[in-house]
Scaffold this active site. Sequence first.
Site, PDB file in Angstrom:
ATOM      1  N   ALA A 131       0.843  -1.150  -0.058  1.00 20.23           N
ATOM      2  CA  ALA A 131       0.156  -0.075  -0.086  1.00 20.23           C
ATOM      3  C   ALA A 131       0.894   1.128   0.047  1.00 20.23           C
ATOM      4  O   ALA A 131       0.683   2.089   0.746  1.00 20.23           O
ATOM      5  CB  ALA A 131      -0.929  -0.062   1.159  1.00 20.23           C
TER       6      ALA A 131
ATOM      7  N   CYS B  33      13.246   5.736  -7.828  1.00 17.92           N
ATOM      8  CA  CYS B  33      13.377   4.776  -8.705  1.00 17.92           C
ATOM      9  C   CYS B  33      14.657   5.069  -9.812  1.00 17.92           C
ATOM     10  O   CYS B  33      15.146   4.214 -10.192  1.00 17.92           O
ATOM     11  CB  CYS B  33      12.066   4.698  -9.665  1.00 17.92           C
ATOM     12  SG  CYS B  33      10.902   4.049  -8.446  1.00 17.92           S
TER      13      CYS B  33
ATOM     14  N   ARG C  80      17.293  24.887  -8.620  1.00 14.76           N
ATOM     15  CA  ARG C  80      16.045  24.577  -9.553  1.00 14.76           C
ATOM     16  C   ARG C  80      15.849  25.691 -10.541  1.00 14.76           C
ATOM     17  O   ARG C  80      14.893  25.538 -11.150  1.00 14.76           O
ATOM     18  CB  ARG C  80      15.082  24.126  -8.581  1.00 14.76           C
ATOM     19  CG  ARG C  80      15.029  23.024  -7.666  1.00 14.76           C
ATOM     20  CD  ARG C  80      14.986  21.796  -8.238  1.00 14.76           C
ATOM     21  NE  ARG C  80      15.511  20.622  -7.499  1.00 14.76           N
ATOM     22  CZ  ARG C  80      15.190  19.266  -8.065  1.00 14.76           C
ATOM     23  NH1 ARG C  80      14.673  19.046  -9.291  1.00 14.76           N
ATOM     24  NH2 ARG C  80      15.255  18.188  -7.115  1.00 14.76           N
TER      25      ARG C  80
HETATM   26  P1  NAD Z   1       6.818   1.760  -0.849  1.00 15.16           P
HETATM   27  O1  NAD Z   1       7.814   1.495  -0.120  1.00 15.16           O
HETATM   28  O2  NAD Z   1       5.903   3.017  -0.860  1.00 15.16           O
HETATM   29  O3  NAD Z   1       5.615   0.663  -0.842  1.00 15.16           O
HETATM   30  C1  NAD Z   1       5.666  -0.719  -0.704  1.00 15.16           C
HETATM   31  C2  NAD Z   1       4.824  -1.249   0.311  1.00 15.16           C
HETATM   32  O4  NAD Z   1       5.055  -2.782   0.325  1.00 15.16           O
HETATM   33  C3  NAD Z   1       5.343  -0.875   1.850  1.00 15.16           C
HETATM   34  O5  NAD Z   1       4.188  -0.304   2.126  1.00 15.16           O
HETATM   35  C4  NAD Z   1       5.689  -2.176   2.411  1.00 15.16           C
HETATM   36  O6  NAD Z   1       5.315  -2.474   3.800  1.00 15.16           O
HETATM   37  C5  NAD Z   1       4.961  -3.111   1.686  1.00 15.16           C
HETATM   38  N1  NAD Z   1       5.382  -4.523   1.668  1.00 15.16           N
HETATM   39  C6  NAD Z   1       6.387  -5.152   1.333  1.00 15.16           C
HETATM   40  N2  NAD Z   1       6.523  -6.467   1.444  1.00 15.16           N
HETATM   41  C7  NAD Z   1       5.348  -6.869   1.829  1.00 15.16           C
HETATM   42  C8  NAD Z   1       4.611  -8.133   1.838  1.00 15.16           C
HETATM   43  N3  NAD Z   1       5.361  -9.292   1.854  1.00 15.16           N
HETATM   44  N4  NAD Z   1       3.310  -7.884   2.164  1.00 15.16           N
HETATM   45  C9  NAD Z   1       2.776  -6.870   2.247  1.00 15.16           C
HETATM   46  N5  NAD Z   1       3.011  -5.689   2.061  1.00 15.16           N
HETATM   47  C10 NAD Z   1       4.489  -5.662   1.712  1.00 15.16           C
HETATM   48  O7  NAD Z   1       7.246   1.572  -2.737  1.00 15.16           O
HETATM   49  P2  NAD Z   1       6.576   2.144  -3.883  1.00 15.16           P
HETATM   50  O8  NAD Z   1       7.216   3.659  -4.233  1.00 15.16           O
HETATM   51  O9  NAD Z   1       5.184   1.832  -3.874  1.00 15.16           O
HETATM   52  O10 NAD Z   1       7.225   1.355  -5.025  1.00 15.16           O
HETATM   53  C11 NAD Z   1       6.603   0.135  -5.425  1.00 15.16           C
HETATM   54  C12 NAD Z   1       7.145  -0.440  -6.434  1.00 15.16           C
HETATM   55  O11 NAD Z   1       6.759   0.134  -7.658  1.00 15.16           O
HETATM   56  C13 NAD Z   1       8.904  -0.584  -6.651  1.00 15.16           C
HETATM   57  O12 NAD Z   1       9.313  -1.607  -7.378  1.00 15.16           O
HETATM   58  C14 NAD Z   1       9.227   0.699  -7.425  1.00 15.16           C
HETATM   59  O13 NAD Z   1      10.286   0.640  -8.311  1.00 15.16           O
HETATM   60  C15 NAD Z   1       7.916   0.669  -8.190  1.00 15.16           C
HETATM   61  N6  NAD Z   1       7.379   1.969  -8.845  1.00 15.16           N
HETATM   62  C16 NAD Z   1       7.448   3.053  -8.012  1.00 15.16           C
HETATM   63  C17 NAD Z   1       6.820   4.415  -8.431  1.00 15.16           C
HETATM   64  C18 NAD Z   1       6.897   5.482  -7.521  1.00 15.16           C
HETATM   65  O14 NAD Z   1       6.471   6.708  -7.957  1.00 15.16           O
HETATM   66  N7  NAD Z   1       7.108   5.522  -6.355  1.00 15.16           N
HETATM   67  C19 NAD Z   1       6.620   4.488  -9.841  1.00 15.16           C
HETATM   68  C20 NAD Z   1       6.419   3.515 -10.832  1.00 15.16           C
HETATM   69  C21 NAD Z   1       7.011   1.864  -9.997  1.00 15.16           C
HETATM   70  C1  UGA Z   2       9.875   8.790 -12.611  1.00 19.56           C
HETATM   71  C2  UGA Z   2       9.099   8.551 -14.019  1.00 19.56           C
HETATM   72  O1  UGA Z   2       9.073   9.920 -14.511  1.00 19.56           O
HETATM   73  C3  UGA Z   2       7.936   7.922 -13.895  1.00 19.56           C
HETATM   74  O2  UGA Z   2       7.308   7.615 -15.321  1.00 19.56           O
HETATM   75  C4  UGA Z   2       8.313   6.568 -13.420  1.00 19.56           C
HETATM   76  O3  UGA Z   2       7.093   5.645 -13.173  1.00 19.56           O
HETATM   77  C5  UGA Z   2       8.851   6.773 -11.773  1.00 19.56           C
HETATM   78  O4  UGA Z   2      10.045   7.612 -11.935  1.00 19.56           O
HETATM   79  C6  UGA Z   2       9.115   5.398 -11.190  1.00 19.56           C
HETATM   80  O5  UGA Z   2       9.426   4.335 -11.858  1.00 19.56           O
HETATM   81  O6  UGA Z   2       9.306   5.575 -10.007  1.00 19.56           O
HETATM   82  P1  UGA Z   2       9.216  10.403 -10.435  1.00 19.56           P
HETATM   83  O7  UGA Z   2      10.587   9.887  -9.821  1.00 19.56           O
HETATM   84  O8  UGA Z   2       8.120  10.283  -9.438  1.00 19.56           O
HETATM   85  O9  UGA Z   2       8.741   9.591 -11.752  1.00 19.56           O
HETATM   86  O10 UGA Z   2       9.348  11.920 -10.909  1.00 19.56           O
HETATM   87  P2  UGA Z   2       9.841  12.503 -12.058  1.00 19.56           P
HETATM   88  O11 UGA Z   2       9.203  13.788 -12.291  1.00 19.56           O
HETATM   89  O12 UGA Z   2      10.371  11.641 -13.252  1.00 19.56           O
HETATM   90  O13 UGA Z   2      11.396  13.465 -11.536  1.00 19.56           O
HETATM   91  C7  UGA Z   2      12.446  12.527 -11.206  1.00 19.56           C
HETATM   92  C8  UGA Z   2      13.503  13.616 -10.759  1.00 19.56           C
HETATM   93  O14 UGA Z   2      14.151  14.029 -11.696  1.00 19.56           O
HETATM   94  C9  UGA Z   2      13.137  14.657  -9.704  1.00 19.56           C
HETATM   95  O15 UGA Z   2      14.134  14.832  -8.784  1.00 19.56           O
HETATM   96  C10 UGA Z   2      13.015  15.788 -10.619  1.00 19.56           C
HETATM   97  O16 UGA Z   2      13.218  17.044  -9.960  1.00 19.56           O
HETATM   98  C11 UGA Z   2      14.160  15.562 -11.662  1.00 19.56           C
HETATM   99  N1  UGA Z   2      13.889  16.296 -12.758  1.00 19.56           N
HETATM  100  C12 UGA Z   2      12.828  15.960 -13.809  1.00 19.56           C
HETATM  101  C13 UGA Z   2      14.810  17.183 -13.260  1.00 19.56           C
HETATM  102  O17 UGA Z   2      15.757  17.471 -12.493  1.00 19.56           O
HETATM  103  N2  UGA Z   2      14.739  17.812 -14.518  1.00 19.56           N
HETATM  104  C14 UGA Z   2      13.577  17.502 -15.419  1.00 19.56           C
HETATM  105  O18 UGA Z   2      13.391  18.103 -16.452  1.00 19.56           O
HETATM  106  C15 UGA Z   2      12.557  16.565 -14.944  1.00 19.56           C
END
Ligand code: NAD
Ligand code: UGA
Length: 469
Positions: A9, A272, A447
């Site tokens: 979550a 990420c 920035r």
């Molecule tokens: P997060 O740490 O916010 O959430 C992960 C959650 O999973 C935590 O709350 C944790 O307690 C829970 N968890 C872990 N093991 C568990 C288990 N066995 N059972 C139940 N719950 C469990 O992470 P996030 O940012 O949501 O990222 C999750 C995945 O999505 C990662 O692989 C990340 O790379 C990917 N992702 C993240 C983003 C982003 O913007 N944050 C965007 C795209 C993809």
């Molecule tokens: C990024 C990708 O944009 C998403 O598509 C992807 O799903 C996600 O990672 C993921 O896999 O976690 P996010 O990290 O949430 O999303 O945010 P971004 O808007 O991509 O910014 C990432 C970093 O780059 C920030 O620190 C931002 O300030 C910086 N950034 C972004 C720059 O320095 N310059 C830019 O022109 C754009």
Amino acid sequence: MVKICCIGAGYVGGPTMAVIALKCPAVEVVVVDISVARITAWNSEQLPIYEPGLDDVVKQCRGRNLFFSTDIEKHIARADIIFVSVNTPTKTRGLGAGKAADLTYWENAARMIADVAKADKIVVEKSTVPVKTAEAIEKILIHNSRGVNFQILSNPEFLAEGTAIKDLFNPDRVLIGGRETPEGKKAVQALKQVYANWVPEDRIITTNLWSAELSKLAANAFLAQRISSVNAISALCEATGADVAEVAYAIGKDTRVGPRFLSASVGFGGSCFQKDILNLVYICECHGLPEVANYWKDVIKINDYQKSRFVNRVVSSMFNTVSEKKIAVLGFAFKKDTGDTRETPAIDVCKGLLGDKAKVCIYDPQVTEEQIQRDLALNKFDWDHPVHLQPMSATEVKPVAVTRDAYEATKGAHGVCILTEWDEFKKLDYVRIYESMQKPAFMFDGRNVVDPQKMREIGFIVYSIGKPL
Ligand code: NAD
Ligand code: UGA
């Protein structure tokens, strides 16, 4: 009624499932997590993450067809489709430490699914994982199943924080990878039908499993590479008198390049980009492709260089020392409109300034003091390993001061560093800030939020990324 259960979550599981529940009233969605605190927050008025528009979506469907629970086993057993959206951090020890993805959380989730499933399930990789993870997950599920059939799909998430709800409502694409068997194709169709409730069909791409897994890593690597490219050019701009905003505008006017994601900065952050590129680098190395690995490694090297270049600029401008000088830091989140600080460049900048014995005073509109102090006390990559996250004790020495106001942070400061592009930093009363500071008053804009010319007119000595000095 189709039943969906999402394990995890977090920043992805929470918003993604809330939007599925909103757009698919005929689907029941339950989000489960091992963290009781997180689930309690999802069920409260104060959601565990700050994301514009999220409160509204959750309010509309929570208790109707969206539920948050810690009863993981019960909801896995009942679900037709199980999304796994757990964290996939960088390994901190053992084989591949500092690069490879740590799939412990994923493996635990898969073993739990195998243990409790009594009917056929579609298991969806929502987390970002190394290519071929589906094969490993399949092995765990099949070898532990008791006559239950599992279909594994890869459905990586492309939302960006701060715009998650907008991105989920109107995604550029939804990617679904599956096995090219009749059962695999059927599972792909079942997931496609869920998204087809609001995503136009031509934006739902279906591929084989490995293409979907690799596309996610490659997409993040490409995005990060753009930022490192413009940041590399920003260093050259400062050396030559060119202006990086003008250069980026001119480059971006070419429709083959496009204007977005070309803002020079103190460096990219977020949970990420670095993690996924390190993961990609590790996979390339494992496949005997060192040249490809080194190519992507350089994207991170430039990012590290940009952060240390910023710190060096602060110290060298301020007569080669910031020892005992108050430096105000405006913004700690890794980008605006989020309270997330994972891998924020502010951590490296603050640690660099503290290394030179500066007295750092931080203000961020969304990040709590506890979070900031903890981030600055943690070792690299530990933030994504809950086992390393202990609450700070009251007696622990706090490395920095944190204020709830930009004016308090800057009062009596020798220098100001802007590290997040919050809109409110554009509207601050910089005359008031200048007057309250030690002279000469330095401004380091990581920035490009403020107009350097206007700041110079007020009296600041100004450094902006990639701008003439
Ligand atoms: P997060 O740490 O916010 O959430 C992960 C959650 O999973 C935590 O709350 C944790 O307690 C829970 N968890 C872990 N093991 C568990 C288990 N066995 N059972 C139940 N719950 C469990 O992470 P996030 O940012 O949501 O990222 C999750 C995945 O999505 C990662 O692989 C990340 O790379 C990917 N992702 C993240 C983003 C982003 O913007 N944050 C965007 C795209 C993809
Ligand atoms: C990024 C990708 O944009 C998403 O598509 C992807 O799903 C996600 O990672 C993921 O896999 O976690 P996010 O990290 O949430 O999303 O945010 P971004 O808007 O991509 O910014 C990432 C970093 O780059 C920030 O620190 C931002 O300030 C910086 N950034 C972004 C720059 O320095 N310059 C830019 O022109 C754009």
